[in-house]
Write a protein that holds these residues in place. Structure first.
Motif, PDB file in Angstrom:
ATOM      1  N   ILE A 147       2.343   1.258   2.998  1.00 18.20           N
ATOM      2  CA  ILE A 147       2.072  -0.024   2.327  1.00 18.20           C
ATOM      3  C   ILE A 147       1.784  -1.113   3.347  1.00 18.20           C
ATOM      4  CG2 ILE A 147       3.198  -1.881   1.022  1.00 18.20           C
ATOM      5  CD1 ILE A 147       4.559   0.335  -0.663  1.00 18.20           C
ATOM      6  N   CYS A 148       2.547  -1.142   4.441  1.00 16.95           N
ATOM      7  CA  CYS A 148       2.348  -2.174   5.478  1.00 16.95           C
ATOM      8  C   CYS A 148       0.982  -2.039   6.145  1.00 16.95           C
ATOM      9  CB  CYS A 148       3.462  -2.100   6.524  1.00 16.95           C
ATOM     10  SG  CYS A 148       5.062  -2.632   5.895  1.00 16.95           S
ATOM     11  N   ILE A 149       0.562  -0.800   6.399  1.00 14.42           N
ATOM     12  CA  ILE A 149      -0.753  -0.591   7.025  1.00 14.42           C
ATOM     13  C   ILE A 149      -1.870  -1.011   6.065  1.00 14.42           C
ATOM     14  CG2 ILE A 149      -2.340   1.159   7.927  1.00 14.42           C
ATOM     15  CD1 ILE A 149       0.152   2.676   8.939  1.00 14.42           C
ATOM     16  N   ILE A 150      -1.717  -0.665   4.786  1.00 14.89           N
ATOM     17  CA  ILE A 150      -2.717  -1.069   3.785  1.00 14.89           C
ATOM     18  C   ILE A 150      -2.808  -2.596   3.722  1.00 14.89           C
ATOM     19  CG2 ILE A 150      -3.219  -1.109   1.309  1.00 14.89           C
ATOM     20  CD1 ILE A 150      -1.940   1.739   1.206  1.00 14.89           C
ATOM     21  N   ALA A 151      -1.653  -3.270   3.756  1.00 15.38           N
ATOM     22  CA  ALA A 151      -1.639  -4.742   3.719  1.00 15.38           C
ATOM     23  C   ALA A 151      -2.371  -5.331   4.917  1.00 15.38           C
ATOM     24  CB  ALA A 151      -0.201  -5.252   3.669  1.00 15.38           C
TER      25      ALA A 151
ATOM     26  N   ILE B   1       6.295   5.881   2.539  1.00 12.48           N
ATOM     27  CA  ILE B   1       5.552   5.028   1.597  1.00 12.48           C
ATOM     28  C   ILE B   1       5.572   3.581   2.068  1.00 12.48           C
ATOM     29  CG2 ILE B   1       5.646   4.032  -0.736  1.00 12.48           C
ATOM     30  CD1 ILE B   1       6.441   6.782  -1.783  1.00 12.48           C
ATOM     31  N   GLY B   2       6.733   3.120   2.542  1.00 16.68           N
ATOM     32  CA  GLY B   2       6.853   1.734   3.013  1.00 16.68           C
ATOM     33  C   GLY B   2       5.944   1.444   4.191  1.00 16.68           C
ATOM     34  N   PHE B   3       5.892   2.370   5.153  1.00 14.07           N
ATOM     35  CA  PHE B   3       5.014   2.173   6.314  1.00 14.07           C
ATOM     36  C   PHE B   3       3.540   2.202   5.892  1.00 14.07           C
ATOM     37  CE2 PHE B   3       8.917   3.889   8.300  1.00 14.07           C
ATOM     38  CZ  PHE B   3       9.164   2.873   9.214  1.00 14.07           C
TER      39      PHE B   3
ATOM     40  N   TYR C 103     -13.182   7.247   4.270  1.00  9.40           N
ATOM     41  CA  TYR C 103     -12.061   8.125   3.902  1.00  9.40           C
ATOM     42  C   TYR C 103     -11.049   8.229   5.046  1.00  9.40           C
ATOM     43  CZ  TYR C 103     -13.954   9.707  -0.574  1.00  9.40           C
ATOM     44  OH  TYR C 103     -14.397   9.766  -1.869  1.00  9.40           O
ATOM     45  N   CYS C 104     -11.538   8.238   6.287  1.00  5.63           N
ATOM     46  CA  CYS C 104     -10.632   8.300   7.449  1.00  5.63           C
ATOM     47  C   CYS C 104      -9.743   7.058   7.510  1.00  5.63           C
ATOM     48  CB  CYS C 104     -11.427   8.424   8.753  1.00  5.63           C
ATOM     49  SG  CYS C 104     -12.174  10.043   8.976  1.00  5.63           S
ATOM     50  N   ILE C 105     -10.333   5.886   7.237  1.00  4.95           N
ATOM     51  CA  ILE C 105      -9.545   4.644   7.226  1.00  4.95           C
ATOM     52  C   ILE C 105      -8.491   4.706   6.117  1.00  4.95           C
ATOM     53  CG2 ILE C 105      -9.624   2.133   6.892  1.00  4.95           C
ATOM     54  CD1 ILE C 105     -12.501   2.211   7.979  1.00  4.95           C
ATOM     55  N   GLY C 106      -8.911   5.215   4.945  1.00  4.97           N
ATOM     56  CA  GLY C 106      -7.974   5.333   3.831  1.00  4.97           C
ATOM     57  C   GLY C 106      -6.835   6.284   4.133  1.00  4.97           C
ATOM     58  N   VAL C 107      -7.151   7.444   4.731  1.00  2.49           N
ATOM     59  CA  VAL C 107      -6.133   8.459   5.043  1.00  2.49           C
ATOM     60  C   VAL C 107      -5.206   7.971   6.156  1.00  2.49           C
ATOM     61  CG1 VAL C 107      -5.813  10.793   5.991  1.00  2.49           C
ATOM     62  CG2 VAL C 107      -7.502  10.398   4.205  1.00  2.49           C
ATOM     63  N   SER C 108      -5.709   7.119   7.059  1.00  2.00           N
ATOM     64  CA  SER C 108      -4.902   6.660   8.194  1.00  2.00           C
ATOM     65  C   SER C 108      -3.633   5.940   7.753  1.00  2.00           C
ATOM     66  CB  SER C 108      -5.726   5.732   9.098  1.00  2.00           C
ATOM     67  OG  SER C 108      -6.042   4.529   8.422  1.00  2.00           O
ATOM     68  N   SER C 109      -3.661   5.310   6.582  1.00  2.00           N
ATOM     69  CA  SER C 109      -2.443   4.667   6.078  1.00  2.00           C
ATOM     70  C   SER C 109      -1.585   5.672   5.308  1.00  2.00           C
ATOM     71  CB  SER C 109      -2.801   3.492   5.171  1.00  2.00           C
ATOM     72  OG  SER C 109      -3.636   3.904   4.108  1.00  2.00           O
ATOM     73  N   PHE C 110      -2.220   6.467   4.475  1.00  2.00           N
ATOM     74  CA  PHE C 110      -1.490   7.409   3.627  1.00  2.00           C
ATOM     75  C   PHE C 110      -0.785   8.501   4.433  1.00  2.00           C
ATOM     76  CE2 PHE C 110      -1.482  11.368   1.115  1.00  2.00           C
ATOM     77  CZ  PHE C 110      -0.591  10.978   0.123  1.00  2.00           C
ATOM     78  N   ILE C 111      -1.310   8.805   5.630  1.00  2.00           N
ATOM     79  CA  ILE C 111      -0.758   9.882   6.456  1.00  2.00           C
ATOM     80  C   ILE C 111       0.705   9.613   6.827  1.00  2.00           C
ATOM     81  CG2 ILE C 111      -1.328   8.992   8.764  1.00  2.00           C
ATOM     82  CD1 ILE C 111      -2.082  12.560   7.615  1.00  2.00           C
ATOM     83  N   CYS C 112       1.128   8.348   6.742  1.00  4.19           N
ATOM     84  CA  CYS C 112       2.522   7.989   7.054  1.00  4.19           C
ATOM     85  C   CYS C 112       3.503   8.711   6.139  1.00  4.19           C
ATOM     86  CB  CYS C 112       2.744   6.482   6.898  1.00  4.19           C
ATOM     87  SG  CYS C 112       1.857   5.480   8.066  1.00  4.19           S
ATOM     88  N   VAL C 113       3.095   8.985   4.902  1.00  7.15           N
ATOM     89  CA  VAL C 113       4.020   9.584   3.922  1.00  7.15           C
ATOM     90  C   VAL C 113       4.406  11.011   4.320  1.00  7.15           C
ATOM     91  CG1 VAL C 113       4.413  10.117   1.486  1.00  7.15           C
ATOM     92  CG2 VAL C 113       3.076   8.101   2.118  1.00  7.15           C
TER      93      VAL C 113
ATOM     94  N   THR D 143      -2.643   6.171  -4.605  1.00  2.00           N
ATOM     95  CA  THR D 143      -1.897   7.390  -4.278  1.00  2.00           C
ATOM     96  C   THR D 143      -0.467   7.059  -3.888  1.00  2.00           C
ATOM     97  OG1 THR D 143      -3.993   8.271  -3.431  1.00  2.00           O
ATOM     98  CG2 THR D 143      -2.009   9.520  -2.928  1.00  2.00           C
ATOM     99  N   VAL D 144      -0.294   5.986  -3.119  1.00  2.00           N
ATOM    100  CA  VAL D 144       1.043   5.557  -2.701  1.00  2.00           C
ATOM    101  C   VAL D 144       1.892   5.179  -3.911  1.00  2.00           C
ATOM    102  CG1 VAL D 144       2.227   3.600  -1.606  1.00  2.00           C
ATOM    103  CG2 VAL D 144       0.507   4.879  -0.333  1.00  2.00           C
TER     104      VAL D 144
END
Length: 627
Positions: free
Chosen positions: A162-166, A158-160, A577-587, A501-502
């Motif tokens: 969040i950093c990508i989303i930022a 989740i932390g990683f 959606y790919c850009i959105g998933v690229s950050s969430f995939i860290c979880v 989602t995060v």
């Protein structure tokens, strides 16, 4: 008492098994400044003589001594003043969305009737999440990555994320400030350039249309000089056919953005000591300007039409699910839990700071600012409608940046003292954006410094410089002729669904895995009282349902993305959606990594993944049997 002294006192205790606590300054303990003290000011115990025994117990008697281990690491940085923290949180929460998004969503969803779902969503969803993040950050004193080992280690991804989303937000959000800076620089002239149709960028369709121009007839193909200045001179969007062909970078906007990032760097490079001072200007100046513009707007002819349009309740709209979805999304993005910022800011607070009061105060200020901004915007829209002899709904058809850069800019241009109002208005937009950027990047910086302290703690300035350079290079696509299309794509897909989602997973991890009883015990240790039943129910059930409601509604009703006359083709939805998933995939990726690298059977690995490492000021406790 300074924060440093308070921190030293917390970390320098001797706890005796019979319940006695020896504090700094007690006769049995040397003060850090005298002999027996260590170099960082923490105390050490003086050994009693063998005849006396320890604490009056005869020599030779066995007793248990509980000693809190004192860290010799550099103490954690803290805010210089409590007000620095409050202004930073308010500056982060109150951003451009409060000025353009809330008023637009409010009138679109039933005017005054919208305030009911908005307040319900704030009370049962937004504020509990806000309070939870402040309490977590303050207790564990960690950024959004390293904090998870103290809550539920397997959720560290989740932390990683969040950093990508930022980072994604930094790629597009600062570009809007670059547009505002362009407007600001263009405002330093007697006649504002978006008031006339005689400029090189204007077309034959340009038409200056006010009630004073009685000979002018407005048609469907007509465009205002303000619209042409924004689209053809600032954005130059007419030179790009769409996302498939963005065109070259606008050097004027590139220089504006470079200047914005330079201000950002020198505001955050030294930490909260410097950014805490800068927000005294960037967080307070917008309120001064909002009050000036409110007074000016209220004195304009037709202002009442705008206010009536803004607040007139349409109770029938409350039967529509769209209204409740918009209310939930607006309060969530306005308060801003889940971006790592509240965790980072609260981690620099003294341990016993009353974060409960802070949460209620700052979230209330944020909601009231949104409400006030509606009057500032709609008094001017009422004035424009009066000047053009048309309905307010026709004037207010634009949402987002267009509301500020076209409609409001044009209204200012037609006021007396237009240059003065234009300068303070665009300064306000820049400052509203700046402190949100300070906050967003501070969330990433704190997270990385806490996660990799040996590598980065003594190289903060260089790390911040590298981060700002990455953000600038990432933003170059938004500075092209089709950059406005990229900004819209990022805004709709890259951040919204991913961060909701995060936060949903964050609430589940804290409430269900870490446990509300343990979390409430942590809060009790900090504040001296436990959160009541209302907060517990919100964290366990209402907040997850609130967030799940937003996620499902987004998936069920994906937004129809359109900007100016450009309708986004289907492939851009897939890209988004790919850009959105690229950050969430860290979880899920980190969960798999954690299970593969941990030792033991699968059950032992899983148990280790959901077992928190103790945290807080009483974490390093050693129990010894001493003679």
């Amino acid at each position: 008492m300074s924060c440093w002294e308070e921190s030293s006192q917390e970390n320098g205790r001797l706890m005796l098994a019979d319940g006695g606590v020896t504090e700094k300054g007690d006769p049995k303990v040397n003060s850090g400044g005298g002999s027996g003290g260590v170099s960082n000011g923490y105390p050490t115990s003086t050994a009693p003589s063998p005849k006396e025994g320890a604490g009056g117990v005869p020599a030779g008697a066995l007793r248990t001594l509980v000693v809190q281990q004192t860290s010799l690491d550099q103490p954690r940085e803290t805010w210089s003043k409590k007000m620095d923290f409050l202004l930073s949180v308010i500056g982060y929460a109150v951003d451009l969305g409060n000025v353009w998004r809330f008023p637009y969503i409010c009138y679109q969803n039933g005017g005054g009737a919208f305030l009911l779902p908005y307040m319900l969503m704030a009370v049962f969803g937004g504020v509990p999440l806000f309070y939870m993040e402040l309490a977590l950050g303050q207790f564990h004193r960690s950024g959004c990555i390293s904090i998870w080992k103290h809550i539920c280690p397997i959720f560290k991804g989740i932390g990683f994320a969040i950093c990508i989303i930022a980072l994604y937000i930094a790629f597009y959000y600062n570009t809007i400030m670059a547009w505002a800076l362009y407007y600001l620089l263009a405002s330093f002239r007697p006649t504002l350039p978006w008031t006339t149709c005689s400029n090189p960028w204007n077309t034959v369709n340009c038409l200056r249309y006010l009630s004073t121009d009685s000979n002018v007839t407005w048609t469907n193909t007509s465009t205002s000089p303000a619209e042409e200045f924004y689209t053809r001179q600032v954005l130059q969007v007419h030179l790009s056919p769409g996302l498939h062909q963005l065109g070259s970078v606008s050097w004027q906007l590139a220089l504006c953005l470079l200047f914005i990032f330079t201000i950002v760097y020198f505001s955050i490079w030294k930490g909260v000591k410097t950014s805490g001072k800068v927000v005294w200007v960037t967080a307070t100046f917008p309120y001064l300007v909002l009050l000036v513009l409110l007074v000016r707007g209220a004195t304009l002819p037709g202002a009442w039409r705008g206010v009536v349009f803004y607040l007139k309740p349409d109770w029938g709209k409350l039967l529509s699910t769209t209204v409740w979805i918009d209310a939930a999304a607006q309060i969530f993005f306005s308060l801003g839990p889940g971006f790592g910022v509240l965790l980072a800011f609260a981690s620099y607070n003294p341990f016993h700071n009353n974060c409960y009061k802070d949460a209620l105060l700052t979230s209330s200020v944020n909601c009231l600012t949104s409400f006030l901004s509606g009057f500032v915007i709609f008094t001017v829209l009422g004035y424009m409608a009066e000047m053009r002899k048309i309905g307010v709904e026709t004037v207010a058809k634009d949402a987002g940046p267009s509301l500020l850069f076209i409609i409001y800019a044009e209204a200012i241009a037609n006021m007396p003292a237009a240059t003065f109002f234009a300068i303070i208005f665009f300064l306000m937009i820049i400052m509203l954006g700046l402190d949100s950027t300070f906050a967003g990047l501070e969330g990433v910086i704190t997270a990385m410094l806490d996660e990799f302290p040996q590598l980065l703690s003594r190289r903060r300035e260089w790390f911040v410089l590298g981060l700002v350079c990455v953000c600038y290079l990432g933003a170059l696509s938004t500075l092209t002729y089709g950059g406005a299309f990229v900004v819209k794509l990022f805004e709709e897909y890259a951040t919204g669904p991913a961060v909701i989602t995060v936060v949903f997973l964050e609430v589940i991890a804290v409430s269900w895995f870490y446990g509300t009883s343990r979390f409430c015990a942590d809060v009790h240790m900090m504040l001296g009282f436990s959160p009541g039943l209302f907060w517990r129910v919100c964290w366990v059930a209402i907040c997850p349902i609130f967030l799940l409601f937003i996620i499902v509604s987004f998936l069920a009703f994906p937004p129809e993305v359109k900007l100016f006359d450009y309708v986004y083709p289907p492939w851009t939805t897939v890209l988004g959606y790919c850009i959105g998933v690229s950050s969430f995939i860290c979880v899920p990726a980190y969960m798999v990594y954690h299970l593969l690298t941990a030792k033991g059977t699968f059950k032992q690995r899983l148990l280790k993944g959901i077992t928190p490492v103790p945290s807080g000021p009483h974490s390093d406790i050693i129990i010894t049997h001493a003679v």
